[in-house]
Design an enzyme around this catalytic site. Sequence first.
Site, PDB file in Angstrom:
ATOM      1  N   GLU A 129       3.327  -0.829   1.289  1.00 20.29           N
ATOM      2  CA  GLU A 129       2.171  -1.395   0.278  1.00 20.29           C
ATOM      3  C   GLU A 129       2.167  -0.297  -0.915  1.00 20.29           C
ATOM      4  O   GLU A 129       2.110  -0.909  -2.024  1.00 20.29           O
ATOM      5  CB  GLU A 129       0.798  -1.116   1.037  1.00 20.29           C
ATOM      6  CG  GLU A 129       0.641  -1.980   2.021  1.00 20.29           C
ATOM      7  CD  GLU A 129       0.853  -3.421   1.643  1.00 20.29           C
ATOM      8  OE1 GLU A 129       0.667  -3.944   0.534  1.00 20.29           O
ATOM      9  OE2 GLU A 129       1.162  -4.442   2.767  1.00 20.29           O
ATOM     10  N   HIS A 134       4.605  -2.186  -3.523  1.00 23.57           N
ATOM     11  CA  HIS A 134       3.893  -3.224  -4.071  1.00 23.57           C
ATOM     12  C   HIS A 134       2.789  -2.346  -5.241  1.00 23.57           C
ATOM     13  O   HIS A 134       3.237  -2.756  -6.558  1.00 23.57           O
ATOM     14  CB  HIS A 134       2.911  -3.934  -3.471  1.00 23.57           C
ATOM     15  CG  HIS A 134       3.536  -4.909  -2.361  1.00 23.57           C
ATOM     16  ND1 HIS A 134       4.537  -5.735  -2.819  1.00 23.57           N
ATOM     17  CD2 HIS A 134       3.193  -5.050  -1.044  1.00 23.57           C
ATOM     18  CE1 HIS A 134       4.983  -6.543  -1.557  1.00 23.57           C
ATOM     19  NE2 HIS A 134       4.171  -6.152  -0.731  1.00 23.57           N
TER      20      HIS A 134
END
Length: 596
Positions: A390, A393
């Site tokens: 994550e 991202h």
Amino acid sequence: MSSVPERSDIDAQYKWDLESIYADDDDWEEAYEAVEERLGDLEAYEGRATEDGETLLEVLQLSDEIGREVSMVASYARMRSDENTADQEYQALTTRAQSLASRAQSAGSFIEPEIQSLDRDELDRMVEETDGLEQYGHFLDDVMRTKEHTRSAEIENLLAEFGEVTGASGEIYNMLSNADMTFPTVEKPDGDAVEITQSNFVNLLKNPDREFRRTVYEGYFDEWSDVRNSVGAAYKNSVKSDVKYAQARNYDTAREAALDGPNVPPEVYDNLLGTVRDNLDKLHQHAELKRESLGVDELRMWDLYMPMTDTESPELDYDRAVEYVTESLGALGDDYRSRVAEGIESRWIDVYETENKRAGAYSGGTYDTQPFILMNYQDDIASMYTLAHELGHSLHSQLTSETQPYVYSGYEIFVAEVASTVNESLLTHHLLETVDDPDFRQHVLNEYLERFRSTLYRQTLFADFEYQAHQVVENDEALTPDRLDQIYGDLKREFYEPAVVDERIEREWMRIPHFYRAYYVYQYSTGISAAVALADKILEEGEPAAERYLEFLRSGSREYPLELLEGAGVDMRSPEPIQRALDVYGDHLDEMEALI
């Protein structure tokens, strides 16, 4: 009584800082009303958006300003709702935000048809003569590229207004699976009781007690069987919406429509399915190796998540995981690594599972906010990898927002999963290079293999499933729960040939929320393929490859995904990166086989 903590029990440093968007709900309400009032300003341009270059620039800039404001309103409401999916107040805010987003899309729906009413020479002349309009060059090229699939302003307006309604299937599924469904509480081998949840289900299937795993598996999927018809209806209507929208825009299939958005040719999808099928022997090797490592006669579905190690996964608290992840990203330079550390300190991350919190993990935020990450950290190596994923991202979003204008601040999912998986690959390399504990190293290697299996093979299976499901509707056949079970079960048997596929796993399609975003999951598979190639180049070449990669992250959507990846050094029009990734998986399988 639930064993999952209340949100109030979690220290503030482990909760995301949504107050950095709006101090409170009253501020959100003011922002909502302010942007709602601006929709009329945008609608006033209808019919004259392209009367000259200055007017076109004005309407594009106004549309961007409204888009920025709407995205902040929507993101705040959604993330507040995700904190507690049973909170009806934030459900209501989310619904209002979705309605606002739909109305904003409708208000600007005339823009692209009016641009497409120009001939190419007229548009080029406007761009050349109007200072500032050249910034929108790639956007305008893309609008003209999709001209044959854009309808009149009236129909585009109607399609935009229907967006809120046609997205209802996914919203219903989300409420059902996260807020309304409850799963059994089971007794662990040590005598403690644990409630099965969406977040801990897979983790419970890693327990060494096989009978306990079976109890968890059966209890979880039996609960899904009670809502089989509801979920089947939701997914059927989601697929029908995909097909109808594709037809409305003059596409032959929903897949063609979905892939045309990022300008990805269908051959890329076909290359993925074909190359993975040609390499199912490696997945079969993995399954057989897992059976042997567990010492069982038959590999059952409740055995699939078991590690090929002699011990349980080492406990890994969140703060130690942060250290490992931050250290591993040094290959991308000091600036990248310091950004990660600063983001964690700035409370980007909502770390722990709490009562009724949305399951899974994602990276969110907007052009005008810091990134935000939702997690359900479980004190294990898998959660550490999710953190690295994550953060990939989030750094992609941050670097893009700092470098690109709003019009290019987003990026297609096709390239998004590259950033997340490069981080995973760098983490694996770092841990295998620096950690001496043989048990920990074996668990790291196992985690890499499992994530590879669940990303490339599992997501390709999902991609094949949704392709077949859409074909059923496109052939005017009935998409019933029985048909969905049959499609999914046949694929599961093909992919996991050495294992026993029972009737419960045929219903696994019911628990996959990504199916409500049509033709989304294949990009996890193409993403890991591209990421393996890029991570290898970064580790082999050092700074030059790292800088090419960072430039890719800074590029947002200023080019099409395939061109962006080509600039970074990967050609996804070819099956070669997919085969290369599968070969790496095979090499690591051989390494694990030698270890055990």
